[in-house]
Write a protein that holds these residues in place. Structure first.
Motif, PDB file in Angstrom:
ATOM      1  N   GLY A 137      -1.787   5.028  -0.704  1.00  0.00           N
ATOM      2  CA  GLY A 137      -2.321   4.134   0.456  1.00  0.00           C
ATOM      3  C   GLY A 137      -2.486   4.766   1.684  1.00  0.00           C
ATOM      4  N   ALA A 138      -2.889   3.500   2.504  1.00  0.00           N
ATOM      5  CA  ALA A 138      -3.778   3.660   3.448  1.00  0.00           C
ATOM      6  C   ALA A 138      -2.891   2.757   4.618  1.00  0.00           C
ATOM      7  N   GLY A 139      -2.023   2.417   4.844  1.00  0.00           N
ATOM      8  CA  GLY A 139      -1.559   1.682   5.508  1.00  0.00           C
ATOM      9  C   GLY A 139      -1.528   2.554   7.068  1.00  0.00           C
ATOM     10  N   GLY A 140      -0.732   1.320   7.749  1.00  0.00           N
ATOM     11  CA  GLY A 140      -0.080   1.571   9.070  1.00  0.00           C
ATOM     12  C   GLY A 140       0.330   3.452   8.908  1.00  0.00           C
ATOM     13  N   ALA A 141       1.446   3.339   9.169  1.00  0.00           N
ATOM     14  CA  ALA A 141       1.792   4.675   8.483  1.00  0.00           C
ATOM     15  C   ALA A 141       1.210   5.892   7.615  1.00  0.00           C
ATOM     16  N   ALA A 142       0.601   5.420   6.920  1.00  0.00           N
ATOM     17  CA  ALA A 142      -0.271   6.359   6.410  1.00  0.00           C
ATOM     18  C   ALA A 142      -1.413   6.656   7.315  1.00  0.00           C
ATOM     19  N   ALA A 160      -6.161   7.988  -1.818  1.00  0.00           N
ATOM     20  CA  ALA A 160      -6.441   6.419  -2.691  1.00  0.00           C
ATOM     21  C   ALA A 160      -4.817   5.708  -1.855  1.00  0.00           C
ATOM     22  N   ASN A 161      -5.978   4.236  -2.790  1.00  0.00           N
ATOM     23  CA  ASN A 161      -5.155   3.448  -2.245  1.00  0.00           C
ATOM     24  C   ASN A 161      -5.594   1.712  -2.904  1.00  0.00           C
ATOM     25  N   ARG A 162      -4.707   0.739  -3.362  1.00  0.00           N
ATOM     26  CA  ARG A 162      -5.145  -0.372  -4.062  1.00  0.00           C
ATOM     27  C   ARG A 162      -6.824  -0.870  -3.506  1.00  0.00           C
ATOM     28  N   THR A 163      -6.504  -0.777  -2.268  1.00  0.00           N
ATOM     29  CA  THR A 163      -7.536  -1.863  -2.273  1.00  0.00           C
ATOM     30  C   THR A 163      -8.163  -0.519  -1.130  1.00  0.00           C
ATOM     31  N   MET A 164      -9.667   0.024  -1.991  1.00  0.00           N
ATOM     32  CA  MET A 164     -10.005   1.171  -1.516  1.00  0.00           C
ATOM     33  C   MET A 164     -11.482   1.132  -0.501  1.00  0.00           C
ATOM     34  N   THR A 199       2.596   7.017   0.112  1.00  0.00           N
ATOM     35  CA  THR A 199       3.458   6.308   1.813  1.00  0.00           C
ATOM     36  C   THR A 199       2.963   4.801   1.785  1.00  0.00           C
ATOM     37  N   THR A 200       2.692   3.892  -0.200  1.00  0.00           N
ATOM     38  CA  THR A 200       2.607   2.675  -0.253  1.00  0.00           C
ATOM     39  C   THR A 200       4.365   2.162  -0.364  1.00  0.00           C
ATOM     40  N   SER A 201       4.228   1.017  -0.511  1.00  0.00           N
ATOM     41  CA  SER A 201       5.239   0.454  -0.582  1.00  0.00           C
ATOM     42  C   SER A 201       6.356   0.238  -1.328  1.00  0.00           C
ATOM     43  N   LEU A 202       5.581   0.960  -2.633  1.00  0.00           N
ATOM     44  CA  LEU A 202       6.058   0.404  -4.208  1.00  0.00           C
ATOM     45  C   LEU A 202       6.420   2.011  -4.358  1.00  0.00           C
TER      46      LEU A 202
HETATM   47  P1  ATR Z   1       3.062   0.744   6.423  1.00  0.00           P
HETATM   48  O1  ATR Z   1       3.353  -0.107   7.961  1.00  0.00           O
HETATM   49  O2  ATR Z   1       4.715   0.762   5.888  1.00  0.00           O
HETATM   50  O3  ATR Z   1       2.243   2.034   6.040  1.00  0.00           O
HETATM   51  P2  ATR Z   1       1.002  -1.722   5.361  1.00  0.00           P
HETATM   52  O4  ATR Z   1       0.625  -1.060   6.586  1.00  0.00           O
HETATM   53  O5  ATR Z   1       1.326  -2.721   5.268  1.00  0.00           O
HETATM   54  O6  ATR Z   1       2.697  -0.814   5.435  1.00  0.00           O
HETATM   55  O7  ATR Z   1       1.089  -0.634   3.980  1.00  0.00           O
HETATM   56  C1  ATR Z   1       1.261  -0.745   2.312  1.00  0.00           C
HETATM   57  C2  ATR Z   1       0.108   0.197   1.750  1.00  0.00           C
HETATM   58  O8  ATR Z   1       1.363   0.522   0.656  1.00  0.00           O
HETATM   59  C3  ATR Z   1      -0.929  -0.366   1.747  1.00  0.00           C
HETATM   60  O9  ATR Z   1      -1.507   0.962   1.176  1.00  0.00           O
HETATM   61  C4  ATR Z   1      -0.754  -1.129   0.353  1.00  0.00           C
HETATM   62  O10 ATR Z   1      -2.383  -1.254   0.029  1.00  0.00           O
HETATM   63  P3  ATR Z   1      -3.023  -2.289   0.066  1.00  0.00           P
HETATM   64  O11 ATR Z   1      -3.921  -1.497   1.261  1.00  0.00           O
HETATM   65  O12 ATR Z   1      -4.153  -2.509  -1.143  1.00  0.00           O
HETATM   66  O13 ATR Z   1      -3.093  -3.296   0.749  1.00  0.00           O
HETATM   67  C5  ATR Z   1       0.518  -0.278  -0.732  1.00  0.00           C
HETATM   68  N1  ATR Z   1       0.571  -1.266  -1.390  1.00  0.00           N
HETATM   69  C6  ATR Z   1       1.636  -2.303  -0.787  1.00  0.00           C
HETATM   70  N2  ATR Z   1       1.740  -3.280  -2.328  1.00  0.00           N
HETATM   71  C7  ATR Z   1       1.072  -2.153  -3.155  1.00  0.00           C
HETATM   72  C8  ATR Z   1       1.228  -2.848  -4.785  1.00  0.00           C
HETATM   73  N3  ATR Z   1       1.692  -3.992  -5.397  1.00  0.00           N
HETATM   74  N4  ATR Z   1       0.277  -2.014  -5.610  1.00  0.00           N
HETATM   75  C9  ATR Z   1      -0.463  -0.585  -4.817  1.00  0.00           C
HETATM   76  N5  ATR Z   1       0.232  -0.812  -3.049  1.00  0.00           N
HETATM   77  C10 ATR Z   1       0.533  -0.977  -2.928  1.00  0.00           C
END
Ligand code: ATR
Length: 270
Positions: A137-142, A160-164, A199-202
């Motif tokens: 995960g690489a979102g806000g919390a990550a 690692a992240n879905r969106t590399m 740290t992903t929402s998975l």
């Molecule tokens: P937060 O603030 O809780 O970190 P966020 O910034 O929306 O929330 O980040 C969500 C994370 O979960 C991201 O890394 C997101 O991947 P992307 O950057 O590719 O969007 C990841 N995530 C959310 N849904 C996913 C899914 N179905 N499969 C894989 N990764 C997912």
């Protein structure tokens, strides 16, 4: 509803700022803790639309009995402009989630997402110094967690992240702030890591796929989560079955509360 706090003229006031406001949780977390610790303080929800932020801060600065606030969306970035001092994590992350006025009414703010996570992990007895870490995960919390991990003396961080491209941008930011820490983008393969952090929402929903393949885990590894609800996500369950140590999402939240309370001038032992 019956009031549990006795508010008098001496009560110190704290706030939780947001827009919209009805969903905020900080007052229902802080007020019972103020009561439990015998602290004469109250936290109230403060509905602040973005256009009023500047005047709002000016007003608070003029109120000596207003101590500080938890900050939620949409204010985490724009409020930085009105702060007199931003902590290291807040600067690195580029967003703050709590602030307090000092005795000269200077507004000091920081971000405790990452420090709350690391502090929770250490308090549970887990080591991260010199450890190899895979963060999925690489979102806000990550983002916040990555800077805090690098600040805690880890030896290596793979992201690692879905969106590399997002993972690559985060690697770039962490490497430039912590040039002595090895940071790289990677696939979500836990092989060769001491600690794996989701740290992903998975895991929020029952039918979510797993963030990593549990068949690739081994019992010497620690698997950590930041999701609080459900308490035991599918990946934690699977990791437990393999024999890994696991770390729940809740301590990150509890330690964030304690870190915020410290800036407010109180010691909430956890
Ligand atoms: P937060 O603030 O809780 O970190 P966020 O910034 O929306 O929330 O980040 C969500 C994370 O979960 C991201 O890394 C997101 O991947 P992307 O950057 O590719 O969007 C990841 N995530 C959310 N849904 C996913 C899914 N179905 N499969 C894989 N990764 C997912």
């Amino acid at each position: 509803m019956q009031a549990t706090l006795e508010i008098s003229g001496k009560t110190r006031v704290f706030g939780c700022i947001s827009d919209p406001i009805s969903h905020v949780r900080a007052p229902s977390v802080f007020n019972p803790l103020f009561e439990k610790h015998g602290i004469d303080a109250v936290m109230v929800p403060l509905h602040v639309p973005p256009r009023g932020l500047s005047e709002f801060i000016m007003g608070l600065r003029a109120m000596p009995n207003f101590g500080g606030m938890s900050i939620t969306l949409p204010h985490k970035v724009p409020i930085m402009e009105f702060c007199d001092e931003i902590g290291q994590q807040g600067k690195l992350v580029g967003a703050v989630n709590y602030a307090a006025f000092d005795k000269d009414r200077r507004l000091i703010a920081d971000n405790c997402d990452g420090s709350g996570f690391v502090s929770g992990l250490l308090a549970a007895g887990h080591e991260i110094a010199q450890r190899r870490i895979l963060m999925v995960g690489a979102g806000g919390a990550a983002r916040a967690i990555a800077f805090s991990l690098a600040d805690s003396g880890i030896s290596h961080l793979s992201i690692a992240n879905r969106t590399m491209s997002t993972a690559e941008a985060l690697v770039e930011a962490v490497s430039s702030a912590y040039p002595n820490t090895e940071v790289q983008p990677a696939p979500p393969n836990p092989k060769g890591f001491d600690v794996i952090i989701n740290t992903t929402s998975l895991g929020l929903n029952e039918d979510d796929k797993l963030p990593i393949d549990p068949k690739l885990l081994n019992p010497s590894q620690l698997v950590a989560e930041i999701i609080m609800n459900p308490e035991e996500t599918a990946i934690l369950k699977a990791a437990k079955t393999v024999g890994c140590r696991i770390h729940y999402g809740r301590p990150m939240f509890d330690h964030q509360v304690a870190i915020q309370a410290k800036l407010f001038g109180y010691n909430f032992s956890i």
